[in-house]
Design a protein around this motif. Structure first.
Motif, mmCIF file in Angstrom:
data_model
loop_
_atom_site.group_PDB
_atom_site.id
_atom_site.type_symbol
_atom_site.label_atom_id
_atom_site.label_comp_id
_atom_site.label_asym_id
_atom_site.label_seq_id
_atom_site.Cartn_x
_atom_site.Cartn_y
_atom_site.Cartn_z
ATOM 1 N N ILE A 658 -4.486 -20.808 3.847
ATOM 2 C CA ILE A 658 -4.407 -19.773 4.608
ATOM 3 C C ILE A 658 -5.051 -18.602 3.732
ATOM 4 O O ILE A 658 -4.667 -18.412 2.625
ATOM 5 N N ARG A 659 -5.819 -17.821 4.263
ATOM 6 C CA ARG A 659 -6.422 -16.652 3.688
ATOM 7 C C ARG A 659 -6.165 -15.519 4.356
ATOM 8 O O ARG A 659 -6.252 -15.441 5.867
ATOM 9 N N LEU A 660 -5.531 -14.458 3.763
ATOM 10 C CA LEU A 660 -5.146 -13.249 4.472
ATOM 11 C C LEU A 660 -6.111 -12.199 3.981
ATOM 12 O O LEU A 660 -6.077 -11.864 2.801
ATOM 13 N N VAL A 661 -7.044 -11.836 4.747
ATOM 14 C CA VAL A 661 -8.056 -10.950 4.495
ATOM 15 C C VAL A 661 -7.817 -9.325 4.609
ATOM 16 O O VAL A 661 -7.286 -9.067 5.621
ATOM 17 N N ARG A 662 -7.687 -8.521 3.653
ATOM 18 C CA ARG A 662 -7.297 -7.421 3.754
ATOM 19 C C ARG A 662 -8.449 -6.444 4.091
ATOM 20 O O ARG A 662 -9.565 -6.562 3.895
ATOM 21 N N ASP A 663 -7.926 -5.228 4.845
ATOM 22 C CA ASP A 663 -8.928 -4.142 5.327
ATOM 23 C C ASP A 663 -8.917 -2.973 3.935
ATOM 24 O O ASP A 663 -8.003 -2.406 3.746
ATOM 25 N N GLU A 664 -9.912 -3.223 3.457
ATOM 26 C CA GLU A 664 -10.111 -2.624 2.051
ATOM 27 C C GLU A 664 -10.038 -1.034 2.246
ATOM 28 O O GLU A 664 -10.053 -0.282 1.271
ATOM 29 N N SER A 665 -10.400 -0.566 3.576
ATOM 30 C CA SER A 665 -10.665 0.673 3.816
ATOM 31 C C SER A 665 -9.247 1.310 3.702
ATOM 32 O O SER A 665 -9.015 2.587 3.865
ATOM 33 N N GLN A 666 -8.260 0.615 3.896
ATOM 34 C CA GLN A 666 -6.777 1.164 3.888
ATOM 35 C C GLN A 666 -6.170 0.681 2.470
ATOM 36 O O GLN A 666 -6.146 -0.169 1.824
ATOM 37 N N ALA A 667 -5.001 1.698 2.185
ATOM 38 C CA ALA A 667 -4.566 1.522 1.132
ATOM 39 C C ALA A 667 -3.447 0.500 1.318
ATOM 40 O O ALA A 667 -2.752 0.115 2.315
ATOM 41 N N VAL A 668 -2.631 -0.374 0.270
ATOM 42 C CA VAL A 668 -1.836 -1.292 0.425
ATOM 43 C C VAL A 668 -0.271 -0.475 0.164
ATOM 44 O O VAL A 668 -0.474 -0.110 -1.126
ATOM 45 N N PRO A 669 0.419 -0.288 0.710
ATOM 46 C CA PRO A 669 1.630 0.573 0.417
ATOM 47 C C PRO A 669 2.634 -0.305 -0.197
ATOM 48 O O PRO A 669 2.744 -1.567 -0.495
ATOM 49 N N ALA A 670 3.507 0.493 -1.266
ATOM 50 C CA ALA A 670 4.451 -0.309 -1.873
ATOM 51 C C ALA A 670 5.455 -0.881 -1.130
ATOM 52 O O ALA A 670 5.659 -0.243 0.031
ATOM 53 N N GLY A 671 6.098 -1.776 -1.605
ATOM 54 C CA GLY A 671 7.112 -2.487 -0.581
ATOM 55 C C GLY A 671 6.971 -4.053 -0.541
ATOM 56 O O GLY A 671 5.936 -4.368 -1.236
ATOM 57 N N THR A 672 7.792 -4.696 0.162
ATOM 58 C CA THR A 672 7.688 -6.116 0.277
ATOM 59 C C THR A 672 6.835 -6.596 1.625
ATOM 60 O O THR A 672 7.076 -5.754 2.558
ATOM 61 N N HIS A 673 5.849 -7.404 1.236
ATOM 62 C CA HIS A 673 5.242 -7.971 2.391
ATOM 63 C C HIS A 673 5.287 -9.317 2.575
ATOM 64 O O HIS A 673 5.670 -10.129 1.409
ATOM 65 N N GLY A 674 5.581 -9.876 3.885
ATOM 66 C CA GLY A 674 5.891 -11.102 3.955
ATOM 67 C C GLY A 674 5.167 -11.878 5.334
ATOM 68 O O GLY A 674 4.535 -11.108 6.102
ATOM 69 N N TRP A 675 4.828 -13.118 5.016
ATOM 70 C CA TRP A 675 4.150 -14.059 6.327
ATOM 71 C C TRP A 675 5.037 -15.125 6.563
ATOM 72 O O TRP A 675 5.465 -15.933 5.602
ATOM 73 N N VAL A 676 5.059 -15.433 7.648
ATOM 74 C CA VAL A 676 5.688 -16.790 8.127
ATOM 75 C C VAL A 676 4.734 -17.691 9.061
ATOM 76 O O VAL A 676 4.100 -16.965 9.750
#
Length: 739
Positions: A658-676
């Protein structure tokens, strides 16, 4: 000396006097032969003084040692030939001048002064040495260490091996330009003109290197044709390579002759071949092998030795410098014993006969050694043989160092053997600076008959710190086994102290990553993880090493801008042959700025363990639990049936990526990220039950091994029927929960 003349007048005695140069001595001379006459030497003669003086005006007394009188009855016209032996020649070079007188009773009847042969000058050999093939003149050392060269340069040259001869000679009179310095030996040594060197120090101490032309004559002599003259009483040092004589036996031929020649019948200088042979020793054959050579382990090595004609009472073996030898290194008492002296080099040992005074012939000997963590830069094993024939005491550990007499042979195995570390051992972890993460150590286990590993020791790279904390520690490949984990060093054993079964294993533990990547500047093993499989689970300090790997690569520590925690995995259920939902969480302790100029982070790649498949056919089946994570459009990409599987480089879907592609024009905020997402649980969990979460600098990454992957976390899988320690996601939980 041969004296030939024809008598002019009848006579009863004759006298021969050496007028020039002075220094001839007939004191010990005798008549070897005399043709046409019977002659005897007379001492204490009453003949008158000599009738002539030398051409240089000097006079010689009739009583000088350079005068000899013979009684012989000669008749007019008689041809006489006398051969006188044991005449001591003059010590000054040059043409000789002789006076021959005949007497009737005590009355001089005839005389004649004649020029005789040319008297060669006596070459004095000031010094002579034969250096073995490791002499700096002969070799630059190649891949040998300075310690090797320092030790072995002093060893006696071997028979039939390359060597360097160095002679310093003194000439009592002028050696003219164009003369040849000819060096020869009566042995079967093969002289070489290649790289010959000539240095002259004149009586005033001035050093020079005169030009010369070096050739080998048809007789095998080295001939140096001089381009400059050498003044009297100069010291000349000549160096040249050769192959030594085939015999190392004492008393074998090998005298050395030095002459200067100008084309005349006799040389202008000579040493009369009075320099004896060099001492040589036997060339020993040595082959060192090991059946199994784990790094850092103690094991037996087999020495196959051929002594040739040598009959040593002691063998000295020097292993590569990073090896160690214990005090008693004997494998089994048979024909030899092995000792290591604590005051000696750690890598050296002595081998002595067990029940005789000497060793001979071909030998096969086994000794214990302890290997280093890595192969030595020089893998040369050296063997030296010594004779103790003059000692009345049989060699033993107590007197071994004091009774070495002289070297009679040596040999070496330049290649030795290479260590046999575990192959295929890897360490997987997220190299996040100053973070404590899970590290998965994967390694194979092999049983060698009764030698089976019962303990695993793990050493981390420099400045890393390992942990047995329960939140990280798991025997992934042995889920049903209870284990014990201790630190300093981190050691894992099974609770029942049984051996680890054969096959590939993966164990997980905690590791705290340092601020920066360690280098090899402080230690050759500093950048590596190292493991040792030990035979004894109870006393690991003295346990035998069954296998080891000492160069398991660590990973490059990432930028301090990347502050992440170890990902967590939770599940809704774990029944065999069922489906469930998986929740993967990743916490960013620091936000990542938009763009890629500071830190290129384009995608997250999730790889499932072998035999565990996701069941998604559409990206909509994956839930993003934190809407603030900046997924790109079409940012969820599956290696799944009905999807664009070619995006993962395969012709058929694996259902494991599984590949999760980031939108690099946006920052990644601090915090917990999850995927189900949903998965299918097999009937048997895979041995390598590890989930991998990789961070990629390129959105097209397809494997944790891709060059665009800058770090990969190893996440422990779960066992069948195991209850998740963290609440997992269910369909009723919603898709927007943030941890």
């Amino acid at each position: 000396l041969t004296v030939t003349f024809r008598a002019v007048t009848n006579c009863t005695a004759l006298r021969i006097a050496a007028l020039l140069p002075t220094g001839f001595d007939f004191t010990s001379a005798s008549i070897s032969s005399a043709s046409s006459v019977t002659a005897t030497i007379v001492t204490g003669s009453s003949l008158p003084d000599l009738s002539e003086t030398a051409s240089d005006g000097s006079s010689v007394s009739s009583s000088d040692d350079g005068v000899i009188t013979l009684q012989a009855s000669l008749v007019e016209g008689q041809l006489v030939k006398l051969l006188l032996k044991d005449v001591v020649l003059a010590d000054t070079a040059g043409s000789t001048e002789w006076l021959l007188e005949t007497f009737a009773d005590s009355t001089l009847v005839d005389n004649r002064v004649v020029s005789g042969f040319r008297q060669p000058g006596l070459i004095s050999v000031v010094s002579s040495s034969l250096q073995n093939e490791l002499d700096p003149y002969f070799t630059s050392g190649g891949d040998r260490t300075s310690d090797e060269l320092q030790l072995m340069n002093s060893w006696t040259p071997r028979a039939s091996q390359p060597a360097v001869a160095i002679f310093t000679l003194r000439f009592p009179s002028l050696v003219s330009s164009g003369e040849s310095l000819v060096i020869s030996t009566d042995s079967d040594a093969v002289l070489s003109s290649a790289a010959a060197n000539l240095t002259v120090v004149d009586p005033n101490g001035q050093q020079s290197s005169p030009p010369f032309t070096a050739t080998i004559t048809s007789a095998g002599a080295l001939s140096l044709v001089l381009g400059d003259s050498i003044v009297a009483n100069s010291e000349v040092t000549v160096e040249f390579p050769l192959t030594s004589t085939a015999s190392s036996a004492r008393g074998a031929a090998g005298n050395w002759r030095f002459e200067t020649q100008d084309g005349g019948t006799l040389p202008t200088h000579t040493n009369d071949a009075l320099l004896g042979r060099f001492s040589l020793v036997e060339s020993l054959s040595l082959d060192v092998t090991a059946t199994h050579a784990p790094p850092t382990g103690e094991f037996a090595v087999t020495l196959s030795i051929s002594l040739g004609s040598a009959r040593p009472s002691l063998l000295y073996l020097l292993a590569p410098s990073s090896f160690e030898v214990t005090t008693n290194c004997t494998v089994s008492l048979a024909t030899t014993s092995c000792y290591h002296l604590s005051a000696d080099d750690d890598a050296s040992l002595f081998i002595v006969p067990e029940s005789s005074l000497y060793l001979s012939g071909d030998l096969t000997i086994s000794v214990y050694v302890t290997a280093p963590a890595l192969d030595d830069a020089s893998n040369t094993w050296k063997l030296s043989a010594y004779s103790l024939e003059d000692s009345v005491t049989a060699p033993s550990s107590a007197n071994i160092a004091s009774i070495i007499d002289y070297q009679i042979g040596w040999g070496e195995d330049r290649s030795g053997f290479t260590l046999t570390p575990i192959t295929g051992a890897v360490a997987a972890y997220g190299a996040i600076p100053l973070a404590t993460v899970s590290v998965a150590i994967t390694f194979p286990v092999t049983h060698y008959g009764s030698l089976q590993p019962k303990a695993l020791q793990v050493y981390a790279p420099e400045n890393y710190e390992l942990s047995c904390a329960a939140s990280y520690f798991r025997l992934i490949s042995m889920p049903r086994n209870s284990s014990v984990c201790t630190t300093s060093p981190l050691t894992i054993t099974l609770e029942d102290e049984s051996a680890f079964p054969e096959g590939t294993h993966t164990f997980m533990m905690g590791v705290t990553v340092p601020r920066t990547t360690p280098t090899s500047s402080s230690s050759s093993v500093a950048p590596y993880f190292r493991i040792r499989l030990l035979e004894d689970a109870d006393n690991t300090a003295l346990s035998k090493v069954v296998d080891a790997a000492t160069t398991i690569p660590g990973h490059e520590v990432q930028s301090l801008l990347l502050r992440l925690k170890q990902p967590t995995l939770s599940w809704a259920s774990s029944k065999p042959d069922s489906t469930t939902t998986i929740t993967l969480r990743l916490t960013f302790d620091r936000a990542l700025a938009a763009g890629s100029s500071v830190l290129a982070f384009a995608a997250i790649l999730i790889e499932l363990p072998e035999d565990i498949d996701h069941t998604m056919t559409s990206s909509s089946e994956l839930s993003n639990l934190n809407s603030e994570f900046p997924l790109a459009e079409d940012g969820v990409q599956l290696d799944a049936v009905g999807s664009s599987s070619t995006k993962f480089g395969g012709s058929a879907p694996t259902l494991r990526k599984i590949r999760l592609v980031r939108d690099e024009s946006q920052a990644v905020p601090a915090g917990t990220h999850g995927w189900v997402f949903p998965i299918a649980i097999p009937s048997t969990m895979p041995t390598a039950n590890i989930w991998y979460m990789s961070l990629c600098s390129d959105a097209s990454c397809t494997s944790k091994d891709d060059s665009s992957v800058f770090t990969t976390f190893a996440v422990s899988g779960f066992f069948l029927n195991e209850v998740s320690a963290v609440q997992g996601y269910t369909a009723s939980s919603g898709s927007s929960r943030v941890w």
